[in-house]
Design a protein around this motif. Sequence first.
Motif, PDB file in Angstrom:
ATOM      1  N   LEU A  33      -8.274   3.231  -7.343  1.00  0.00           N
ATOM      2  CA  LEU A  33      -8.585   3.090  -5.924  1.00  0.00           C
ATOM      3  C   LEU A  33      -7.401   2.572  -5.107  1.00  0.00           C
ATOM      4  O   LEU A  33      -7.158   3.041  -3.996  1.00  0.00           O
ATOM      5  N   ARG A  75      -5.587   4.818  -2.130  1.00  0.00           N
ATOM      6  CA  ARG A  75      -5.498   4.337  -0.737  1.00  0.00           C
ATOM      7  C   ARG A  75      -4.040   4.317  -0.290  1.00  0.00           C
ATOM      8  O   ARG A  75      -3.731   4.613   0.879  1.00  0.00           O
ATOM      9  N   LYS A  87      -7.014  -1.202   4.771  1.00  0.00           N
ATOM     10  CA  LYS A  87      -8.392  -1.503   4.377  1.00  0.00           C
ATOM     11  C   LYS A  87      -9.348  -1.241   5.538  1.00  0.00           C
ATOM     12  O   LYS A  87     -10.476  -0.786   5.347  1.00  0.00           O
ATOM     13  N   LEU A  99     -10.173   2.368   5.598  1.00  0.00           N
ATOM     14  CA  LEU A  99     -11.121   2.725   4.544  1.00  0.00           C
ATOM     15  C   LEU A  99     -12.530   2.271   4.913  1.00  0.00           C
ATOM     16  O   LEU A  99     -13.501   3.000   4.694  1.00  0.00           O
ATOM     17  N   LYS A 104     -13.990  -5.647   3.358  1.00  0.00           N
ATOM     18  CA  LYS A 104     -12.597  -5.760   2.918  1.00  0.00           C
ATOM     19  C   LYS A 104     -12.495  -6.585   1.636  1.00  0.00           C
ATOM     20  O   LYS A 104     -11.703  -6.276   0.736  1.00  0.00           O
ATOM     21  N   ARG A 161     -14.828  -6.802  -0.578  1.00  0.00           N
ATOM     22  CA  ARG A 161     -15.397  -5.946  -1.617  1.00  0.00           C
ATOM     23  C   ARG A 161     -14.325  -4.952  -2.119  1.00  0.00           C
ATOM     24  O   ARG A 161     -14.181  -4.705  -3.319  1.00  0.00           O
ATOM     25  N   ILE A 162     -13.558  -4.383  -1.176  1.00  0.00           N
ATOM     26  CA  ILE A 162     -12.485  -3.452  -1.542  1.00  0.00           C
ATOM     27  C   ILE A 162     -11.447  -4.161  -2.404  1.00  0.00           C
ATOM     28  O   ILE A 162     -10.929  -3.601  -3.377  1.00  0.00           O
ATOM     29  N   TRP A 168     -12.668  -4.344  -5.921  1.00  0.00           N
ATOM     30  CA  TRP A 168     -12.528  -3.043  -6.585  1.00  0.00           C
ATOM     31  C   TRP A 168     -11.074  -2.774  -6.981  1.00  0.00           C
ATOM     32  O   TRP A 168     -10.801  -2.345  -8.099  1.00  0.00           O
ATOM     33  N   GLU A 169     -10.147  -3.038  -6.053  1.00  0.00           N
ATOM     34  CA  GLU A 169      -8.763  -2.632  -6.262  1.00  0.00           C
ATOM     35  C   GLU A 169      -7.960  -3.617  -7.108  1.00  0.00           C
ATOM     36  O   GLU A 169      -7.142  -3.215  -7.931  1.00  0.00           O
ATOM     37  N   TYR A 179     -21.869   2.820  -3.710  1.00  0.00           N
ATOM     38  CA  TYR A 179     -20.514   2.831  -3.159  1.00  0.00           C
ATOM     39  C   TYR A 179     -19.650   3.897  -3.828  1.00  0.00           C
ATOM     40  O   TYR A 179     -18.674   4.374  -3.236  1.00  0.00           O
ATOM     41  N   LEU A 197     -17.321   6.281  -1.596  1.00  0.00           N
ATOM     42  CA  LEU A 197     -15.875   6.385  -1.814  1.00  0.00           C
ATOM     43  C   LEU A 197     -15.462   7.831  -2.057  1.00  0.00           C
ATOM     44  O   LEU A 197     -14.431   8.293  -1.545  1.00  0.00           O
TER      45      LEU A 197
END
Length: 370
Positions: free
Chosen positions: A5, A9, A16, A19, A39, A41-42, A45-46, A56, A60
């Motif tokens: 991810l 991006r 962010k 996204l 943000k 949460r992102i 993930w990343e 999600y 995505l």
Amino acid sequence: MPNRLARVRQEEQWTKARLVHELRRAAGSMALPGDESMKRRIAVWENQDGAVSDFYRELLCAAYGRSAPELGIAGEPEMPSAPATVDDALPIAFTRLDLGVVALLRDHTQSIRMLDRRLGGALTFKQAVAHVEQIEGLLRHALPGAHREAAADELGQAAALAGWQALDMGDVREAWRLHEIATAAAREGGQIAGLAYASAQQGYVLLDAGHAVDAQSVMEFARTLAGSGVPAVLQAWLHAAEAEALAALGQRDGVLRALDAAADALPGDTGDDSLPFVMLDAGHLARWRGHCLARLGDGKAIEDLTDALSVMGEGQYGRAEVGLRVDLALAFAARGDVSESRAHALRGAELAGRTGSERQRRRISQLLAA
């Protein structure tokens, strides 16, 4: 395998914020959490390779126009199974959560939290545990989606509150159990802030169980996990919590560095609606500093603690005042002022009886017996 991810991006040259915008567009009429929450949460993930829920995962894929395997977030393949018959079907009533239900859960948690701050855990602990069990029951059969994750975040907050109450009442085993619920729920909710907070509180369980080295390690992990991805007031709180663990280890230099880091991180405006579980301002930080110095046997703690008591006001925060009185008793004892030490210990004992704080009663008993 780590997901792709962050790399995708970067390839798209998206911020962010961009996204988040694309995810909202993909979600259509489905409500998503606020921008800052998304943000964070992102970032999970990343940077932490956090698990991506089915809900999600679809968003995505739609936002990037790529498949789940291309993003590195494909779910595990399911084993083929025989078709279910009517007799095999489970009689499950699935829960459909919505913003209204989540708001009611949040309000109830906050109500218990405010009563706890004023009255202590003895009068609200059973209510807090029942609230945790209620949210657990709702989540058990809740359909995937943003509302389930928001409810999981509420479960994490409620369980952390109940776990702290259990610890204050001297039940270390129950405190650990509830904090395990809190950290698991925070992971499902995708909230770095909630996970870092609950993890750091779990360090206090280890402190009370006599495992100061492990406690400091857990609190350092929580602070590192949070990094700069959480509001500044929580960063300050995590530094101060680690200072307390270092004080238990007698590491004076480390304590002072952590307290200075907390003071540097503390914003001028400490109000943050996204963090109702964090109560920290300059006055509270002065109390924390005094507590750490008192644990180190430093008589200089008296000034910080006295200032904190005047800011707090008697009777406003029952359990916090008990701890502050005990710290003052320790600080005066370190200075050799037995009379003042005893006076604060007796006042603390009176308040501890009202709030049901067994952990503070133990500290007071040791003081009065000295």
